[in-house]
Design a protein around this motif. Structure first.
Motif, PDB file in Angstrom:
ATOM      1  N   UNK A  83     -36.760  -0.608 -44.969  1.00  0.00           N
ATOM      2  CA  UNK A  83     -36.869  -1.432 -46.056  1.00  0.00           C
ATOM      3  C   UNK A  83     -36.878  -2.756 -45.829  1.00  0.00           C
ATOM      4  N   UNK A  84     -36.088  -3.318 -44.862  1.00  0.00           N
ATOM      5  CA  UNK A  84     -36.299  -4.721 -44.468  1.00  0.00           C
ATOM      6  C   UNK A  84     -37.540  -4.908 -43.620  1.00  0.00           C
ATOM      7  N   UNK A  85     -38.063  -4.170 -42.905  1.00  0.00           N
ATOM      8  CA  UNK A  85     -39.342  -4.407 -42.069  1.00  0.00           C
ATOM      9  C   UNK A  85     -40.391  -4.431 -43.250  1.00  0.00           C
ATOM     10  N   UNK A  86     -40.271  -3.180 -44.062  1.00  0.00           N
ATOM     11  CA  UNK A  86     -41.691  -3.575 -45.311  1.00  0.00           C
ATOM     12  C   UNK A  86     -41.553  -4.865 -45.894  1.00  0.00           C
ATOM     13  N   UNK A  87     -40.302  -5.339 -46.371  1.00  0.00           N
ATOM     14  CA  UNK A  87     -40.444  -6.613 -47.353  1.00  0.00           C
ATOM     15  C   UNK A  87     -40.698  -7.808 -46.502  1.00  0.00           C
ATOM     16  N   UNK A  88     -40.448  -7.622 -44.991  1.00  0.00           N
ATOM     17  CA  UNK A  88     -40.923  -8.842 -44.218  1.00  0.00           C
ATOM     18  C   UNK A  88     -42.329  -8.827 -43.906  1.00  0.00           C
ATOM     19  N   UNK A  89     -42.970  -7.596 -43.935  1.00  0.00           N
ATOM     20  CA  UNK A  89     -44.418  -7.636 -43.905  1.00  0.00           C
ATOM     21  C   UNK A  89     -45.077  -8.206 -45.145  1.00  0.00           C
ATOM     22  N   UNK A  90     -44.454  -7.947 -46.253  1.00  0.00           N
ATOM     23  CA  UNK A  90     -44.755  -8.665 -47.334  1.00  0.00           C
ATOM     24  C   UNK A  90     -44.863 -10.084 -47.404  1.00  0.00           C
ATOM     25  N   UNK A  91     -43.719 -10.553 -46.677  1.00  0.00           N
ATOM     26  CA  UNK A  91     -43.468 -12.215 -46.407  1.00  0.00           C
ATOM     27  C   UNK A  91     -42.277 -12.462 -46.897  1.00  0.00           C
ATOM     28  N   UNK A  92     -41.365 -11.702 -47.365  1.00  0.00           N
ATOM     29  CA  UNK A  92     -39.839 -12.078 -47.784  1.00  0.00           C
ATOM     30  C   UNK A  92     -39.255 -12.232 -46.256  1.00  0.00           C
ATOM     31  N   UNK A  93     -38.172 -13.012 -46.323  1.00  0.00           N
ATOM     32  CA  UNK A  93     -37.388 -13.244 -45.068  1.00  0.00           C
ATOM     33  C   UNK A  93     -35.997 -12.623 -45.247  1.00  0.00           C
ATOM     34  N   UNK A  94     -35.451 -12.120 -44.172  1.00  0.00           N
ATOM     35  CA  UNK A  94     -33.888 -11.653 -44.248  1.00  0.00           C
ATOM     36  C   UNK A  94     -32.979 -12.783 -44.362  1.00  0.00           C
ATOM     37  N   UNK A  95     -32.324 -13.101 -45.413  1.00  0.00           N
ATOM     38  CA  UNK A  95     -31.244 -14.169 -45.654  1.00  0.00           C
ATOM     39  C   UNK A  95     -29.903 -13.817 -44.915  1.00  0.00           C
ATOM     40  N   UNK A  96     -29.789 -12.544 -45.203  1.00  0.00           N
ATOM     41  CA  UNK A  96     -28.453 -11.829 -44.719  1.00  0.00           C
ATOM     42  C   UNK A  96     -28.159 -10.410 -44.717  1.00  0.00           C
ATOM     43  N   UNK A  97     -27.168 -10.101 -44.125  1.00  0.00           N
ATOM     44  CA  UNK A  97     -26.904  -8.527 -44.009  1.00  0.00           C
ATOM     45  C   UNK A  97     -25.288  -8.434 -43.809  1.00  0.00           C
TER      46      UNK A  97
ATOM     47  N   UNK B  75     -28.671  -5.978 -47.666  1.00  0.00           N
ATOM     48  CA  UNK B  75     -29.339  -6.892 -46.953  1.00  0.00           C
ATOM     49  C   UNK B  75     -30.087  -7.635 -47.957  1.00  0.00           C
ATOM     50  N   UNK B  76     -30.046  -9.140 -47.943  1.00  0.00           N
ATOM     51  CA  UNK B  76     -30.637  -9.826 -48.973  1.00  0.00           C
ATOM     52  C   UNK B  76     -31.992 -10.476 -48.380  1.00  0.00           C
ATOM     53  N   UNK B  77     -33.002 -10.118 -49.195  1.00  0.00           N
ATOM     54  CA  UNK B  77     -34.311 -10.761 -48.907  1.00  0.00           C
ATOM     55  C   UNK B  77     -34.755 -11.716 -49.728  1.00  0.00           C
ATOM     56  N   UNK B  78     -35.493 -12.892 -49.357  1.00  0.00           N
ATOM     57  CA  UNK B  78     -35.802 -14.064 -50.181  1.00  0.00           C
ATOM     58  C   UNK B  78     -37.235 -14.348 -49.776  1.00  0.00           C
ATOM     59  N   UNK B  79     -37.724 -14.558 -51.012  1.00  0.00           N
ATOM     60  CA  UNK B  79     -39.315 -15.163 -50.929  1.00  0.00           C
ATOM     61  C   UNK B  79     -39.149 -16.417 -50.193  1.00  0.00           C
ATOM     62  N   UNK B  80     -40.481 -16.890 -49.740  1.00  0.00           N
ATOM     63  CA  UNK B  80     -40.562 -18.328 -48.973  1.00  0.00           C
ATOM     64  C   UNK B  80     -40.162 -19.461 -49.561  1.00  0.00           C
ATOM     65  N   UNK B  81     -40.447 -19.239 -50.868  1.00  0.00           N
ATOM     66  CA  UNK B  81     -39.969 -20.695 -51.677  1.00  0.00           C
ATOM     67  C   UNK B  81     -38.314 -20.651 -52.051  1.00  0.00           C
ATOM     68  N   UNK B  82     -37.825 -19.642 -51.756  1.00  0.00           N
ATOM     69  CA  UNK B  82     -36.297 -19.340 -51.905  1.00  0.00           C
ATOM     70  C   UNK B  82     -35.697 -19.141 -53.311  1.00  0.00           C
ATOM     71  N   UNK B  83     -36.698 -18.997 -54.187  1.00  0.00           N
ATOM     72  CA  UNK B  83     -36.418 -18.888 -55.462  1.00  0.00           C
ATOM     73  C   UNK B  83     -35.994 -17.189 -56.178  1.00  0.00           C
ATOM     74  N   UNK B  84     -36.576 -16.378 -55.317  1.00  0.00           N
ATOM     75  CA  UNK B  84     -36.280 -14.965 -55.911  1.00  0.00           C
ATOM     76  C   UNK B  84     -35.959 -14.116 -54.579  1.00  0.00           C
ATOM     77  N   UNK B  85     -35.021 -13.142 -54.923  1.00  0.00           N
ATOM     78  CA  UNK B  85     -34.451 -12.422 -54.041  1.00  0.00           C
ATOM     79  C   UNK B  85     -34.411 -10.826 -54.345  1.00  0.00           C
TER      80      UNK B  85
END
Length: 150
Positions: free
Chosen positions: A22-36, A58-68
């Motif tokens: 799931x982390x790999x998928x959302x990283x491919x979408x463009x989100x960043x792993x913020x923490x685990x 695992x917390x994934x965050x959008x590049x603008x930092x507003x959505x997780x």
């Protein structure tokens, strides 16, 4: 008396079997792993009503930092039902929608990595191009490309 006001939406939670996929998928979408981390203890069970629980998150965050998106893998108690492959007209959680710069490039990249296009990429008036994608474990997301006024 002043009315309590909403400050922000912090995240959407998705329960998965494999955090790594799931982390790999959302990283491919463009989100960043913020923490685990692992969340456990009496306090956590009191929040969710599950009593004794142990959950790897695992917390994934959008590049603008507003959505997780908070991805959760329950170690204890085990998951009790599975709604991941429900059709888009099923009750409950449906999908998270992401605005992307180039929908064709994103669809191509995601499908090369095992995701599946649900229907097709369609255009809504002169405003958007839209599609649904199923990632690992049937996770459903929407993609939207805003169209400029030509």
């Amino acid at each position: 008396m002043p009315k309590n006001k909403l400050l922000r939406m912090d995240n959407i939670g998705i329960v998965v079997e494999s955090l790594d996929e799931a982390i790999s998928f959302f990283e491919e979408v463009g989100l960043n792993l913020e923490g685990r981390a692992t969340v456990e203890g009496d306090w956590a069970g009191r929040v969710t009503g599950l009593e004794s629980q142990q959950v790897e998150i695992a917390m994934m965050v959008t590049p603008d930092g507003h959505s997780r998106i908070e991805l959760s893998r329950f170690l204890n108690p085990p998951t009790i039902s599975d709604h991941r492959t429900a059709p888009v007209n099923a009750l409950g959680y449906l999908r998270a929608m992401f605005t992307v710069e180039d929908i064709n490039e994103m669809v191509s990249r995601l499908t090369k990595n095992g995701a599946e296009l649900v229907g097709e990429v369609v255009q809504y008036q002169d405003s958007y191009r839209l599609c649904y994608i199923r990632g690992p474990e049937g996770i459903l997301i929407g993609l939207a490309e805003e169209l400029g006024n030509e």
